[in-house]
Design an enzyme around this catalytic site. Structure first.
Site, PDB file in Angstrom:
ATOM      1  N   LYS A 160       0.847  -1.187   0.000  1.00 39.88           N
ATOM      2  CA  LYS A 160       0.000   0.000   0.000  1.00 39.88           C
ATOM      3  C   LYS A 160       0.887   1.244   0.000  1.00 39.88           C
ATOM      4  O   LYS A 160       1.274   1.753   1.054  1.00 39.88           O
ATOM      5  CB  LYS A 160      -0.882  -0.053   1.257  1.00 39.88           C
ATOM      6  CG  LYS A 160      -2.208   0.633   1.090  1.00 39.88           C
ATOM      7  CD  LYS A 160      -3.164   0.176   2.159  1.00 39.88           C
ATOM      8  CE  LYS A 160      -4.342   1.091   2.290  1.00 39.88           C
ATOM      9  NZ  LYS A 160      -5.190   1.220   1.128  1.00 39.88           N
TER      10      LYS A 160
HETATM   11  N1  PMP Z   1      -7.464  -2.706  -3.042  1.00 46.44           N
HETATM   12  C1  PMP Z   1      -7.035  -1.436  -2.903  1.00 46.44           C
HETATM   13  C2  PMP Z   1      -6.361  -0.778  -4.043  1.00 46.44           C
HETATM   14  C3  PMP Z   1      -7.256  -0.744  -1.691  1.00 46.44           C
HETATM   15  O1  PMP Z   1      -6.856   0.516  -1.548  1.00 46.44           O
HETATM   16  C4  PMP Z   1      -7.927  -1.399  -0.640  1.00 46.44           C
HETATM   17  C5  PMP Z   1      -8.180  -0.673   0.642  1.00 46.44           C
HETATM   18  N2  PMP Z   1      -7.109  -0.773   1.525  1.00 46.44           N
HETATM   19  C6  PMP Z   1      -8.324  -2.741  -0.826  1.00 46.44           C
HETATM   20  C7  PMP Z   1      -8.089  -3.350  -2.040  1.00 46.44           C
HETATM   21  C8  PMP Z   1      -8.942  -3.496   0.307  1.00 46.44           C
HETATM   22  O2  PMP Z   1      -7.922  -3.793   1.225  1.00 46.44           O
HETATM   23  P1  PMP Z   1      -8.253  -3.975   2.784  1.00 46.44           P
HETATM   24  O3  PMP Z   1      -9.271  -5.041   2.845  1.00 46.44           O
HETATM   25  O4  PMP Z   1      -6.962  -4.411   3.381  1.00 46.44           O
HETATM   26  O5  PMP Z   1      -8.739  -2.677   3.259  1.00 46.44           O
END
Ligand code: PMP
Length: 324
Positions: A160
């Protein structure tokens, strides 16, 4: 789209500070080359215990460390330090409701984002009120984007990093300017990847399918929780494999999973109605389990929740637990 209200305080570097005081020079690696990595985590408010519960905090901290490693940004905070920052910050805040929490590591100094020492790196935590999105009942209309999801060879989606959202921003802007709520991006191979903030699932003839982690997607924490609930608790089968665009068009149900959107139904893809334009039975059953799990408080038996500080009531009275 939710417009975020400016909070009164932020954790910046090493202390709780007034929001306006958290500033950096414009010539930082974070500004000029997007050298920052972050997490998005939810804190669920538990009225009875007068405290927040952080969902999957160890997993978020692990992913932050992984993101920092890939981006070669020094990881200057431990789990305990971040938890301490959350305690101090929430104790200073007026929020007695669900919140969204954004711990962020960023590079101040360094050339081409190769930071040498922890002194080159900054850390902040921002917290915003985060009420449940209305789309969890109404559903979203999605468009397959003409923009491709960046892949591991260019900007690894597994982690991220702020820079990844430059790619995702194009897709969001295109979808919203075309009158849709959200974009679904395909990867370099032309297979389904994810949206700008969530993982994609589909249900067809009772089988649940989601793109595998090698499909140019973030290693999503909610995706993993959804698979756990669907398989271990609801006894359903989930196939993690390549997903083709047209499979979305013929699906009985499509839904998204993510920290912010939780479990959100998709009711239209590219103008084609999904199911009868209402959340389907698998989506609804998963929503019920997921929302209950997030609100277990002390009764959490899955190990998903980390307790926040007990906060005084709005009238200044201490939380229930203090009386024990
Ligand atoms: N894909 C992207 C590009 C995101 O930004 C997110 C949000 N964090 C998710 C998927 C979902 O990830 P998570 O379940 O860890 O929030």
């Amino acid at each position: 789209m939710t417009v975020l209200e400016k909070p009164p305080y932020i954790w910046f570097k090493d202390a709780v500070r007034p929001w306006e005081e958290a500033t950096v020079h414009v010539w930082t690696e974070a500004v000029v080359r997007a050298a920052s990595v972050f997490e998005g985590m939810r804190g669920y408010w538990n009225e009875q215990e007068s405290r927040h519960y952080f969902l999957h905090m160890p997993d978020h901290m692990r992913r932050l460390a992984d993101s920092a490693r890939v981006a070669r940004i020094p990881r200057i905070v431990t789990f305990e330090e971040c938890l301490g920052a959350l305690h101090d910050l929430l104790s200073a805040m007026p929020y007695r409701e669900d919140v969204y929490i954004r711990p962020t590591l960023f590079l101040e100094e360094g050339r081409y984002s190769v930071g040498g020492s922890p002194d080159d790196c900054g850390f902040f935590v921002a917290i915003f009120p985060s009420p449940r999105e209305k789309s969890i009942t109404s559903g979203l209309r999605c468009q397959i984007s003409s923009w491709q999801r960046a892949d591991d060879a260019s900007a690894p989606p597994r982690v991220k990093a702020a820079a990844s959202y430059y790619n995702l921003r194009f897709a969001r802007m295109e979808a919203t300017s075309n009158g849709y709520d959200e974009a679904i991006l395909l990867n370099r191979q032309g297979k389904v990847a994810e949206t700008g903030g969530a993982s994609v699932f589909l249900v067809r003839d009772g089988r649940i399918v989601t793109p595998h982690v090698g499909s140019s997607i973030l290693e999503s924490i909610t995706r993993r929780s959804a698979i756990e609930l669907l398989t271990a608790e609801l006894g359903l089968r989930v196939d993690e494999r390549e997903v083709e665009r047209s499979e979305l068009y013929v699906a009985d149900e499509v839904f998204l999973t993510g920290t912010l959107c939780e479990i959100t139904p998709v009711v239209d893809v590219d103008g084609l109605e999904i199911g009868d334009r209402k959340p389907g039975p698998v989506t609804r059953e998963l929503q019920e389990r997921y929302y209950a799990a997030c609100r277990q408080g002390q009764a959490d038996r899955r190990g998903w929740l980390t307790a926040g500080p007990v906060l005084p009531g709005e009238d200044g009275s201490r939380g229930k637990e203090d009386g024990l």
